[in-house]
Structures are given as C-alpha cells and as structure tokens.
Design an enzyme around this catalytic site. Structure first.
Site, PDB file in Angstrom:
ATOM      1  N   LYS A  21       0.824  -1.220   0.000  1.00 37.44           N
ATOM      2  CA  LYS A  21       0.000   0.000   0.000  1.00 37.44           C
ATOM      3  C   LYS A  21       0.862   1.276   0.000  1.00 37.44           C
ATOM      4  CE  LYS A  21      -3.993  -2.212   2.252  1.00 37.44           C
ATOM      5  NZ  LYS A  21      -4.932  -2.158   3.417  1.00 37.44           N
ATOM      6  N   TYR A  26     -12.277  -2.130  -3.793  1.00 36.76           N
ATOM      7  CA  TYR A  26     -12.758  -2.250  -2.415  1.00 36.76           C
ATOM      8  C   TYR A  26     -14.279  -2.161  -2.318  1.00 36.76           C
ATOM      9  CZ  TYR A  26      -8.255  -2.373   0.047  1.00 36.76           C
ATOM     10  OH  TYR A  26      -7.033  -2.752   0.571  1.00 36.76           O
ATOM     11  N   ASN A  73      -2.050   0.262   6.769  1.00 33.61           N
ATOM     12  CA  ASN A  73      -1.478  -0.962   7.340  1.00 33.61           C
ATOM     13  C   ASN A  73      -0.619  -1.743   6.350  1.00 33.61           C
ATOM     14  OD1 ASN A  73      -3.535  -1.932   5.779  1.00 33.61           O
ATOM     15  ND2 ASN A  73      -4.677  -2.914   7.440  1.00 33.61           N
ATOM     16  N   HIS A 101      -2.197  -5.402   1.517  1.00 34.46           N
ATOM     17  CA  HIS A 101      -3.485  -6.065   1.307  1.00 34.46           C
ATOM     18  C   HIS A 101      -3.193  -7.514   0.959  1.00 34.46           C
ATOM     19  CE1 HIS A 101      -7.423  -7.144  -0.355  1.00 34.46           C
ATOM     20  NE2 HIS A 101      -6.738  -7.747  -1.306  1.00 34.46           N
ATOM     21  N   GLU A 116      -9.468 -11.023  -7.565  1.00 27.52           N
ATOM     22  CA  GLU A 116      -8.547  -9.892  -7.400  1.00 27.52           C
ATOM     23  C   GLU A 116      -7.349  -9.991  -8.336  1.00 27.52           C
ATOM     24  OE1 GLU A 116      -9.708  -9.134  -2.693  1.00 27.52           O
ATOM     25  OE2 GLU A 116      -7.642  -9.638  -3.213  1.00 27.52           O
TER      26      GLU A 116
HETATM   27  P1  ADP Z   1      -7.864  -6.756   5.637  1.00 28.05           P
HETATM   28  O1  ADP Z   1      -7.051  -5.794   4.796  1.00 28.05           O
HETATM   29  O2  ADP Z   1      -7.087  -7.268   6.804  1.00 28.05           O
HETATM   30  O3  ADP Z   1      -8.488  -7.862   4.830  1.00 28.05           O
HETATM   31  P2  ADP Z   1     -10.499  -5.521   5.721  1.00 28.05           P
HETATM   32  O4  ADP Z   1     -10.784  -6.242   4.446  1.00 28.05           O
HETATM   33  O5  ADP Z   1     -11.478  -5.676   6.833  1.00 28.05           O
HETATM   34  O6  ADP Z   1      -9.055  -5.908   6.297  1.00 28.05           O
HETATM   35  O7  ADP Z   1     -10.381  -3.963   5.423  1.00 28.05           O
HETATM   36  C1  ADP Z   1      -9.756  -3.494   4.264  1.00 28.05           C
HETATM   37  C2  ADP Z   1      -8.845  -2.347   4.621  1.00 28.05           C
HETATM   38  O8  ADP Z   1      -9.637  -1.241   5.077  1.00 28.05           O
HETATM   39  C3  ADP Z   1      -7.870  -2.608   5.782  1.00 28.05           C
HETATM   40  O9  ADP Z   1      -6.696  -3.299   5.391  1.00 28.05           O
HETATM   41  C4  ADP Z   1      -7.576  -1.203   6.260  1.00 28.05           C
HETATM   42  O10 ADP Z   1      -6.651  -0.540   5.387  1.00 28.05           O
HETATM   43  C5  ADP Z   1      -8.943  -0.544   6.105  1.00 28.05           C
HETATM   44  N1  ADP Z   1      -9.764  -0.627   7.334  1.00 28.05           N
HETATM   45  C6  ADP Z   1     -10.393  -1.725   7.820  1.00 28.05           C
HETATM   46  N2  ADP Z   1     -11.072  -1.449   8.940  1.00 28.05           N
HETATM   47  C7  ADP Z   1     -10.886  -0.129   9.179  1.00 28.05           C
HETATM   48  C8  ADP Z   1     -11.341   0.791  10.179  1.00 28.05           C
HETATM   49  N3  ADP Z   1     -12.139   0.392  11.176  1.00 28.05           N
HETATM   50  N4  ADP Z   1     -10.950   2.090  10.077  1.00 28.05           N
HETATM   51  C9  ADP Z   1     -10.159   2.505   9.072  1.00 28.05           C
HETATM   52  N5  ADP Z   1      -9.693   1.705   8.086  1.00 28.05           N
HETATM   53  C10 ADP Z   1     -10.047   0.403   8.127  1.00 28.05           C
HETATM   54 MG    MG Z   2      -9.914  -7.741   3.299  1.00 28.62          MG
END
Ligand code: ADP
Ligand code: MG
Length: 140
Positions: free
Chosen positions: A11, A51, A114, A117, A128
C-alpha cells in the site's frame, strides 16, 4: 498440499517509506514466490471498484483516498496454501493486534495505513488477480 495463488498489494504508506524490498523479503522468506508484480498508481475509480465489498462501511471513503495517495505494488504470490500463508505473514488488520514478526506489526502506521493487502479466500484471490493481471503475466 495445495498450491494456490493470491493477490498482494503493498500500500501507499509502505511504498512512500521505501519498504517494498523489506516487505517482499518477508513474503519470500515464508516460502511464497512472486510470480507477477507491477508498481502502479491507482485511479479513484479503480480503488473504489477494488474495495467495493466495503462500500457501505464508514471507512470506505477514507480507504479509497488513502489507496490513491501514492503508488502501490500489486503482485501475485504463489505457494502452498498461499492465501492463508500470506494472511499469516501480513498479520492482523489492526497493527496493534498483529503478532510479532508480521508485516503489519513491523511496518504498519495505523489501522488504515497498514502497509499490505492480501486476498482473504481462494475465490476472492481469483477475482482480485484477474482485476490486475492477465494469465500471460503470471510467470512461475
Ligand atoms: P484486511 O485488509 O485485513 O483484509 P479488511 O478487508 O477488513 O481488512 O479492510 C480493508 C482495509 O480497510 C484494511 O486493510 C484497512 O486498510 C482498512 N480498514 C479496515 N477497517 C478499518 C477501520 N475500522 N478504520 C479505518 N480503516 C479500516
Ligand atoms: Mg480484506
């Protein structure tokens, strides 16, 4: 023993901090192999579409803004149980909850920024991967 493919994205928070190599190194050390890779600048439309499963979530708008805030590296990883293995190396979505040694524990800036992905199922991995790559771009 199942050889799988999964989509990984490095990212913008991580590409900006010059962490591409460090992240790929962690993925490779776990046994995953990069079989396709490109650095791209997502458009808002592409980020929204990628997304779209999250479009009703309160963080969707900011997530899209974040994902277009700089270049990303999209890559296809292959290996035994690649989907789960990649998720294990990534660590929990919230870096505060991620285990020691994981990419997110080590590099993530926040819950949103974070660093990586990873596809969360074989079906989503297939979807994807085809969002970013054609079959002839996957080279083992
Ligand atoms: P992952 O990436 O671990 O699969 P998710 O699919 O739940 O997690 O969410 C997609 C992305 O959205 C996350 O990696 C993060 O960048 C962002 N995200 C998820 N939950 C939150 C939140 N509560 N607040 C802000 N950003 C979030
Ligand atoms: Mg996810």
């Amino acid at each position: 023993m199942t050889i799988q493919q999964t989509l990984s994205i490095i990212k913008p928070d991580a590409t900006k901090r010059n962490l591409i190599g460090s992240i790929v190194s962690k993925l490779e050390s776990s046994g995953l192999k990069v079989i396709a890779q490109k650095k791209i600048q997502l458009t808002e439309l592409q980020a929204k579409q990628f997304y779209k499963v999250h479009k009703e979530r309160p963080f969707y708008h900011d997530l899209v803004k974040f994902m277009v805030s700089g270049p990303v590296v999209v890559q296809v990883l292959e290996g035994e149980n690649a989907v789960i293995k990649n998720r294990q190396v990534m660590g929990a979505t919230n870096p505060d909850e991620a285990e020691e040694g994981t990419i997110r524990k080590e590099f993530a800036e926040s819950l949103e920024a974070n660093s990586v992905h990873g596809s969360d199922s074989i079906e989503n991995a297939y979807q994807e991967i085809s969002f970013f790559f054609s079959q002839i771009e996957l080279v083992n």
